[in-house]
Design a protein around this motif. Structure first.
Motif, mmCIF file in Angstrom:
data_model
loop_
_atom_site.group_PDB
_atom_site.id
_atom_site.type_symbol
_atom_site.label_atom_id
_atom_site.label_comp_id
_atom_site.label_asym_id
_atom_site.label_seq_id
_atom_site.Cartn_x
_atom_site.Cartn_y
_atom_site.Cartn_z
ATOM 1 N N SER A 57 62.948 52.703 41.640
ATOM 2 C CA SER A 57 63.802 52.979 41.512
ATOM 3 C C SER A 57 63.765 54.892 41.705
ATOM 4 O O SER A 57 65.141 55.392 42.432
ATOM 5 N N ILE A 58 63.481 55.081 41.118
ATOM 6 C CA ILE A 58 63.010 56.530 41.704
ATOM 7 C C ILE A 58 63.148 57.003 42.939
ATOM 8 O O ILE A 58 64.132 58.186 43.370
ATOM 9 N N ARG A 59 62.289 56.710 43.811
ATOM 10 C CA ARG A 59 62.636 56.402 44.989
ATOM 11 C C ARG A 59 63.670 56.344 45.771
ATOM 12 O O ARG A 59 64.538 57.475 46.378
ATOM 13 N N LYS A 60 63.953 55.508 44.950
ATOM 14 C CA LYS A 60 65.187 54.936 45.783
ATOM 15 C C LYS A 60 66.785 56.031 45.835
ATOM 16 O O LYS A 60 67.433 56.125 46.584
ATOM 17 N N TRP A 61 66.692 56.434 44.066
ATOM 18 C CA TRP A 61 67.412 57.009 44.215
ATOM 19 C C TRP A 61 67.571 58.555 45.148
ATOM 20 O O TRP A 61 68.637 58.947 45.418
ATOM 21 N N HIS A 62 66.384 58.887 45.185
ATOM 22 C CA HIS A 62 66.307 60.139 46.134
ATOM 23 C C HIS A 62 66.587 59.861 47.580
ATOM 24 O O HIS A 62 67.281 60.270 48.530
ATOM 25 N N ASP A 63 66.104 58.842 47.913
ATOM 26 C CA ASP A 63 66.592 58.179 49.450
ATOM 27 C C ASP A 63 68.305 58.109 49.489
ATOM 28 O O ASP A 63 68.791 58.130 50.784
ATOM 29 N N THR A 64 69.034 58.265 48.366
ATOM 30 C CA THR A 64 70.399 57.363 48.736
ATOM 31 C C THR A 64 71.579 58.334 48.359
ATOM 32 O O THR A 64 72.151 58.414 49.244
ATOM 33 N N VAL A 65 70.696 59.315 48.138
ATOM 34 C CA VAL A 65 72.014 61.109 47.842
ATOM 35 C C VAL A 65 71.610 61.603 49.294
ATOM 36 O O VAL A 65 70.514 61.646 50.078
ATOM 37 N N PRO A 66 71.997 62.512 49.562
ATOM 38 C CA PRO A 66 72.675 63.260 50.760
ATOM 39 C C PRO A 66 70.766 64.443 50.446
ATOM 40 O O PRO A 66 70.320 64.948 50.013
ATOM 41 N N ASP A 67 70.793 65.065 51.573
ATOM 42 C CA ASP A 67 69.673 65.582 51.908
ATOM 43 C C ASP A 67 69.280 67.049 50.749
ATOM 44 O O ASP A 67 68.673 67.798 50.635
ATOM 45 N N ASP A 68 70.815 67.714 50.768
ATOM 46 C CA ASP A 68 71.076 68.906 49.282
ATOM 47 C C ASP A 68 71.408 69.005 48.115
ATOM 48 O O ASP A 68 72.169 69.179 47.954
ATOM 49 N N PHE A 69 71.397 67.579 47.759
ATOM 50 C CA PHE A 69 71.851 66.946 46.765
ATOM 51 C C PHE A 69 70.257 67.260 45.841
ATOM 52 O O PHE A 69 69.524 67.799 46.009
ATOM 53 N N ILE A 70 71.433 67.682 44.466
ATOM 54 C CA ILE A 70 69.942 67.959 43.593
ATOM 55 C C ILE A 70 70.939 67.200 41.878
ATOM 56 O O ILE A 70 71.520 66.821 42.026
ATOM 57 N N PHE A 71 68.733 66.412 41.921
ATOM 58 C CA PHE A 71 68.834 65.746 40.447
ATOM 59 C C PHE A 71 68.455 66.624 39.635
ATOM 60 O O PHE A 71 67.785 68.038 39.512
ATOM 61 N N THR A 72 69.357 66.977 37.848
ATOM 62 C CA THR A 72 68.352 66.950 36.900
ATOM 63 C C THR A 72 67.821 65.633 35.770
ATOM 64 O O THR A 72 68.568 64.330 36.221
ATOM 65 N N VAL A 73 67.405 66.386 35.500
ATOM 66 C CA VAL A 73 66.437 65.028 34.334
ATOM 67 C C VAL A 73 66.641 65.649 33.403
ATOM 68 O O VAL A 73 65.900 66.604 32.569
ATOM 69 N N LYS A 74 66.930 64.351 32.376
ATOM 70 C CA LYS A 74 67.026 64.536 30.055
ATOM 71 C C LYS A 74 65.485 63.842 30.206
ATOM 72 O O LYS A 74 65.012 62.950 30.558
ATOM 73 N N GLY A 75 64.878 65.143 29.232
ATOM 74 C CA GLY A 75 64.021 64.550 29.141
ATOM 75 C C GLY A 75 63.908 63.351 27.627
ATOM 76 O O GLY A 75 64.734 63.316 27.289
ATOM 77 N N SER A 76 62.841 63.021 28.054
ATOM 78 C CA SER A 76 62.412 61.755 27.235
ATOM 79 C C SER A 76 63.076 62.444 25.782
ATOM 80 O O SER A 76 62.652 62.824 24.608
ATOM 81 N N ARG A 77 63.044 61.103 24.494
ATOM 82 C CA ARG A 77 63.998 61.063 23.592
ATOM 83 C C ARG A 77 62.581 60.804 22.549
ATOM 84 O O ARG A 77 62.448 60.790 21.688
#
Length: 307
Positions: A57-77
């Motif tokens: 899923s994470i690999r797909k997210w990377h490939d789906t968004v534009p090249d200059d896009f940034i994800f931030t990640v919420k740490g595990s509860r």
């Protein structure tokens, strides 16, 4: 000189009430991230808070968004709410081994949100801060300590060699002490500026080379929208922070740091997602900085969809 990076976006993107509203009619569900990533330049991944995500899923997210896009990640509860930062070296290794390093150059700061019952304990915090990786290489080495409790095969190699940054969101009044601010500065960890009315502490001390803002809804948590005048005020603050300064009206526990000549990156996320305010508030604020949404082929401009 590299210009400060300004990112304005939303917390999460999978909200059924947004369909046929922010997400236009006829847009397949599997294309919602693609659509949102054209409307805005960043999204906070909050699914990682609830469970370890699949590497595929994470690999797909990377490939789906534009090249200059940034994800931030919420740490595990599991780390912040269940273990409450105790004995978390292996859970932290599992977190990074789950596939997050596949985000590569699209990986932004990590958000660590503490529960309202978690009070200020400097020794426990410092031990956690020492564990946090500061580069993708460090995270890859940490990931090798995983115990195999992963939804898919471990990913132990980063897509790109990048620095990693961290932000802390607190929700207990005991953190309202200058000692906490200085501890964050010592480890170059950003204090999240959390706008949630009077429900949680509101502190605007600058503690790192970037700012992380979460706008939860000033009047009603997760529900209320931001008026044009309220967005005006946030625009002024963001401009000042991005230029390396400190807003004169900032709510601080300590004296402001010296101005930073190179400026500071600022990440702003609208988390008033219970209604339909978040994406439109985000686009309205982004437009004030010259960031206009891009239409996805075959679908209307995101700001043109009725809401």
């Amino acid at each position: 000189m590299t210009r400060p990076d300004l990112r304005i976006g939303i917390s999460g993107w999978t909200y059924p009430p947004w369909r046929k509203n922010f997400f236009p009619e006829g847009l397949p569900q599997h294309r919602e991230l693609e659509y949102a990533s054209h409307a805005l330049r960043t999204i906070e991944i909050n699914g990682t808070f609830y469970s370890l995500q699949r590497a595929s899923s994470i690999r797909k997210w990377h490939d789906t968004v534009p090249d200059d896009f940034i994800f931030t990640v919420k740490g595990s509860r599991f780390i912040t709410h269940i273990r409450r930062l105790k004995d978390v070296a292996v859970p932290l290794a599992n977190f990074y081994a789950s596939g997050l390093l596949q985000l590569g150059e699209k990986l932004g700061p990590f958000l660590w949100q503490f529960p309202p019952t978690f009070s200020y304990e400097p020794a426990r915090l410092e031990a956690f801060f020492k564990l946090l990786p500061r580069s993708s290489g460090e995270a890859a080495r940490l990931a090798k300590r995983h115990d195999g409790r992963l939804p898919e095969r471990a990913v132990l190699k980063a897509r790109a060699d990048t620095p990693l940054r961290h932000a802390i969101e607190i929700r207990h009044a005991s953190f309202e002490t200058p000692e906490f601010i200085e501890l964050l500065r010592a480890y170059e960890i950003a204090l999240v500026v959390a706008d949630a009315g009077a429900k949680w502490p509101f502190i605007e001390d600058v503690t790192a080379d970037f700012l992380y803002l979460r706008l939860h809804g000033h009047d009603q948590l997760y529900k209320s929208g931001y008026t044009p005048s309220a967005l005006d005020e946030w625009e002024k603050k963001i401009r000042t922070w991005s230029r390396g300064g400190t807003p004169k009206d900032a709510v601080r526990l300590t004296p402001p740091p010296p101005p930073r000549k190179s400026g500071r990156d600022v990440f702003t996320f609208f988390d008033n997602t219970a209604k339909l305010h978040a994406p439109y508030n985000a686009m309205d604020l982004a437009a004030r900085f010259g960031m206009e949404p891009a239409a996805l082929d075959g679908f209307p401009d995101p700001r043109a969809v009725p809401h």
